[in-house]
Design an enzyme around this catalytic site. Structure first.
Site, mmCIF file in Angstrom:
data_model
loop_
_atom_site.group_PDB
_atom_site.id
_atom_site.type_symbol
_atom_site.label_atom_id
_atom_site.label_comp_id
_atom_site.label_asym_id
_atom_site.label_seq_id
_atom_site.Cartn_x
_atom_site.Cartn_y
_atom_site.Cartn_z
ATOM 1 N N CYS A 2 0.834 -1.193 0.000
ATOM 2 C CA CYS A 2 0.000 0.000 0.000
ATOM 3 C C CYS A 2 0.876 1.253 0.000
ATOM 4 O O CYS A 2 2.101 1.181 -0.158
ATOM 5 C CB CYS A 2 -0.909 0.013 1.229
ATOM 6 S SG CYS A 2 -1.863 -1.511 1.453
ATOM 7 N N ARG A 49 -4.807 1.515 -0.605
ATOM 8 C CA ARG A 49 -4.714 0.064 -0.430
ATOM 9 C C ARG A 49 -4.534 -0.690 -1.735
ATOM 10 O O ARG A 49 -5.257 -0.459 -2.708
ATOM 11 C CB ARG A 49 -5.964 -0.463 0.278
ATOM 12 C CG ARG A 49 -5.866 -1.961 0.604
ATOM 13 C CD ARG A 49 -7.122 -2.493 1.246
ATOM 14 N NE ARG A 49 -6.949 -3.904 1.591
ATOM 15 C CZ ARG A 49 -7.936 -4.758 1.825
ATOM 16 N NH1 ARG A 49 -9.194 -4.326 1.760
ATOM 17 N NH2 ARG A 49 -7.684 -6.012 2.126
ATOM 18 N N LEU A 50 -3.558 -1.609 -1.741
ATOM 19 C CA LEU A 50 -3.450 -2.666 -2.737
ATOM 20 C C LEU A 50 -3.794 -3.950 -1.999
ATOM 21 O O LEU A 50 -3.025 -4.442 -1.167
ATOM 22 C CB LEU A 50 -2.036 -2.743 -3.321
ATOM 23 C CG LEU A 50 -1.766 -3.902 -4.290
ATOM 24 C CD1 LEU A 50 -2.656 -3.788 -5.527
ATOM 25 C CD2 LEU A 50 -0.298 -3.941 -4.700
ATOM 26 N N ALA A 51 -4.964 -4.497 -2.255
ATOM 27 C CA ALA A 51 -5.472 -5.632 -1.483
ATOM 28 C C ALA A 51 -4.781 -6.927 -1.909
ATOM 29 O O ALA A 51 -4.828 -7.305 -3.083
ATOM 30 C CB ALA A 51 -6.980 -5.753 -1.666
ATOM 31 N N ASN A 75 1.745 -0.554 5.488
ATOM 32 C CA ASN A 75 2.176 -0.928 4.144
ATOM 33 C C ASN A 75 3.050 -2.164 4.260
ATOM 34 O O ASN A 75 4.057 -2.144 4.972
ATOM 35 C CB ASN A 75 2.965 0.233 3.506
ATOM 36 C CG ASN A 75 3.630 -0.171 2.195
ATOM 37 O OD1 ASN A 75 3.143 -1.037 1.474
ATOM 38 N ND2 ASN A 75 4.759 0.466 1.891
ATOM 39 N N GLY A 76 2.685 -3.241 3.577
ATOM 40 C CA GLY A 76 3.533 -4.429 3.594
ATOM 41 C C GLY A 76 2.746 -5.696 3.823
ATOM 42 O O GLY A 76 1.518 -5.744 3.645
ATOM 43 N N ASP A 97 -3.732 -9.515 7.920
ATOM 44 C CA ASP A 97 -2.523 -9.297 8.700
ATOM 45 C C ASP A 97 -2.509 -7.890 9.296
ATOM 46 O O ASP A 97 -1.844 -7.641 10.306
ATOM 47 C CB ASP A 97 -1.273 -9.559 7.858
ATOM 48 C CG ASP A 97 -1.177 -8.700 6.609
ATOM 49 O OD1 ASP A 97 -2.215 -8.153 6.173
ATOM 50 O OD2 ASP A 97 -0.078 -8.580 6.043
ATOM 51 N N GLY A 361 14.230 -13.274 -6.851
ATOM 52 C CA GLY A 361 15.461 -13.853 -6.312
ATOM 53 C C GLY A 361 16.413 -12.826 -5.730
ATOM 54 O O GLY A 361 17.555 -13.164 -5.385
#
Length: 624
Positions: A2, A49-51, A75-76, A97, A361
């Site tokens: 987010c 928000r990025l859900a 955020n995270g 979370d 990676g």
């Protein structure tokens, strides 16, 4: 994933709301799914928000504790949130979370940070005590910038958002400018903007009306495992595989479609293999490929994709394709950096394929001695006898070597030999320098250069009298790479280029439990007799030999040609604009540009391009 923002101490609630509304407007690309705000007489908080987990509206932010005392913007991702949830006696109303972060803070306070396994930057407002608590993850995967004036404190996920508050003066940080010219980045806690800082990795802040206090909850030097010297190489390999597998599994928790970046290299191939081992049957992988087959990694990515039966997507790029996309990538930068457009391209294609989260990676090289600097530093340890030579003799030897071999590497050898000491804390900072100090002093209006930020950091942590001085050489390099180049270049670029497309990137190699275990493994076991030997042997037959022992790929985009032709006007305008800045000796930078155009071997394209990038960012953001 987010975007968060807030302002404390404005005094007028309506003004504070207006400021934060502007700030989160600048973060829309980071969080296109929802927007929210909280405000009272002292503070305003905003969230985009990025859900990813628990997609319901109930998990939108700002998020309030059950008793209404605490307000969170976050955020995270917290990968162990389900385990923490079981430890908490709390009336949960979502499966997110986010709620676990708030409940954890409510129970443990600042100590909650050490319990989280994840990537995060968050702020909690205590409506009773009138204090703001902010924290950032252990290695700095998620950014958190702030500006503290006499009466107002403002923070955000991005610098451009801070600038939109109109609280932060759009003024360049003169010492940070020199840091950038040395390393094509600015090292934490400083940024290119005067007065704006980034909260260092593993740190937290507590802000009240009376003070701003900083604390540190994690440092790799203090938290790594001290291994039993009787452990065998096979025992280390067994534990590495288990920890890496757990790390990958943790990062597969998601309520949205996900995939993986697959370059065909060792690190990304291992991540993809372990995703399949973890039971992911429908796996999308993405790689950037080039027409020049002898330089392209495509065949190795295909080999891994076929082995693990992934739905593989090749993002075919010609130099012309890349050139067309370059202005968009540069405009997406939140902080100037000499690198990053590759991540922009692959992130864009990944998002367009319907994927919202991807594993990467990143971090494998830093942890398992994947760069040439590891071997060079190890070999340099055997040359400490050079310290016994008078400095004048070393200077003469370095000058002769540079004259015989007029290369960048020879210039750095000369810089090391003419230094005061040939010890790691003195030699390492030279390794990543783009512009050496004797070049830099000619370009700026300064009689003396400020202390090298990398030297200051490495000397304090690994130099004489420090806790890290007795570490194995390869561990010293790992620490230096993780806390300088990776934190301030790779992770920053990864965040800003992926979030430009609302794509979340997760990095299994940076799980703190893996970091703490691998970090101080003895050099005799970790030494890379072939690329990342310890890592490769730890995963057994997961990788085919063709990937492990493949030749080095030599493809680079034709930057010099572009800058002298297709991008000449673009570059020249920015070089001339940079030359007009009061901190710069304009005639010198113009001379650099003209020497480059005439084909002087002394001025490589890379020593021009990162200045073009810097000036483009400064101009776009109206910074003087």
């Amino acid at each position: 994933m987010c975007g968060i923002a807030g302002v404390f101490g404005v005094g007028n609630e309506q003004d504070a709301k207006s400021i934060v509304s502007n700030m989160i407007g600048k973060l829309k690309h980071r969080g296109p799914d929802a927007e929210g705000m909280y405000s009272d007489e002292l503070i305003a908080l905003g969230h985009r928000r990025l859900a990813i987990i628990d997609l319901s509206d109930d998990s939108n932010q700002p998020f309030y504790s059950d008793d209404g005392r605490y307000v969170l913007v976050f955020n995270g991702e917290i990968y162990n949130y389900k385990q923490l949830r079981d430890e908490l006696t709390y009336p949960f109303r979502t499966n997110s979370d986010t709620e676990v972060v708030l409940a954890s803070y409510q129970k443990w306070g600042a100590e909650c940070c050490a319990k989280f396994n994840g990537m995060f930057a968050f702020a909690v407002w205590d409506t009773k005590e009138k204090t703001l608590f902010m924290a950032r993850d252990r290695v700095g995967i998620k950014p958190l910038y702030f500006y503290n004036s006499k009466d107002r404190f403002v923070f955000s996920s991005e610098i451009r958002s801070l600038l939109s508050s109109e609280i932060v003066p759009k003024k360049i940080n003169s010492d940070a400018l020199l840091d950038y010219l040395r390393y094509q980045t600015v090292h934490a806690p400083q940024t290119i903007i005067d007065g704006v800082e980034i909260l260092p990795a593993g740190h937290y802040l507590t802000i009240s009306q009376d003070e701003v206090a900083t604390g540190q909850y994690w440092n790799l030097l203090d938290n790594h495992i001290r291994h039993d010297p009787r452990l065998s190489a096979d025992e280390f390999k067994f534990e590495i595989r288990n920890r890496l597998k757990r790390s990958v599994e943790r990062r597969l928790v998601s309520d949205v479609p996900f995939g993986a970046f697959l370059s065909g290299g060792i690190d990304s191939s291992i991540v993809v293999g372990m995703m399949r081992e973890s039971g992911i049957n429908e796996l999308k992988t993405f790689s950037v490929t080039f027409e020049e087959e002898e330089f392209s990694e495509a065949k190795y990515a295909r080999l891994i994709a076929e082995k693990f039966e992934t739905d593989h997507h090749e993002i075919k790029q010609t130099p012309e394709d890349f050139l067309r996309e370059l202005p968009n990538a540069l405009s997406s930068m939140d902080h100037p950096s000499g690198d990053g457009p590759n991540t922009y391209v692959v992130s864009k294609a990944t998002k367009e394929a319907g994927v919202t989260m991807a594993l990467s990676g990143l971090g494998g090289d830093e942890l398992f001695a994947g760069y040439d600097i590891f071997k060079r530093s190890y070999e340099l340890e055997s040359k400490k006898y050079l310290n016994s030579f008078p400095k004048l003799f070393r200077q003469l030897g370095g000058a002769a070597y540079k004259a015989l071999r007029p290369t960048v590497a020879a210039q750095k050898v000369n810089e090391i030999l003419k230094g005061d000491h040939i010890h790691f804390e003195y030699t390492y900072p030279v390794s990543r320098q783009v512009m050496l100090d004797h070049e830099l002093i000619n370009l700026v209006h300064r009689d003396l250069l400020p202390e090298n930020a990398v030297f200051r950091h490495i000397n304090a942590q690994l130099g004489v009298g420090s806790s890290g001085i007795k570490l194995p050489v390869l561990s010293k390099v790992s620490y230096s790479e993780i806390t300088t180049y990776m934190e301030n270049v790779l992770l920053r670029d990864s965040d800003q280029m992926s979030m430009a497309h609302a794509l979340e990137i997760r990095v299994p190699f940076l799980d703190h439990e893996l970091l703490e275990y691998v970090f101080a493994i003895p050099d005799a076991i970790k030494y890379p007799h072939y690329p990342k030997k310890l890592l490769v042997e730890s995963v057994g037959d997961l990788l085919p030999n063709e990937v492990v022992h493949r030749p080095k790929m030599g493809f680079t985009f034709p930057w010099e040609k572009w800058m002298k032709n297709e991008m000449k006007t673009y570059c020249e305008e920015r070089i001339m604009s940079f030359a007009d800045r009061e901190q710069i000796r304009g005639s010198k930078i113009k001379s650099y540009w003209n020497l480059f155009l005439r084909g002087s071997g002394k001025i490589q394209w890379s020593k021009i391009w990162f200045i073009v990038v810097l000036e483009n960012w400064l101009s776009e953001n109206e910074v003087r």
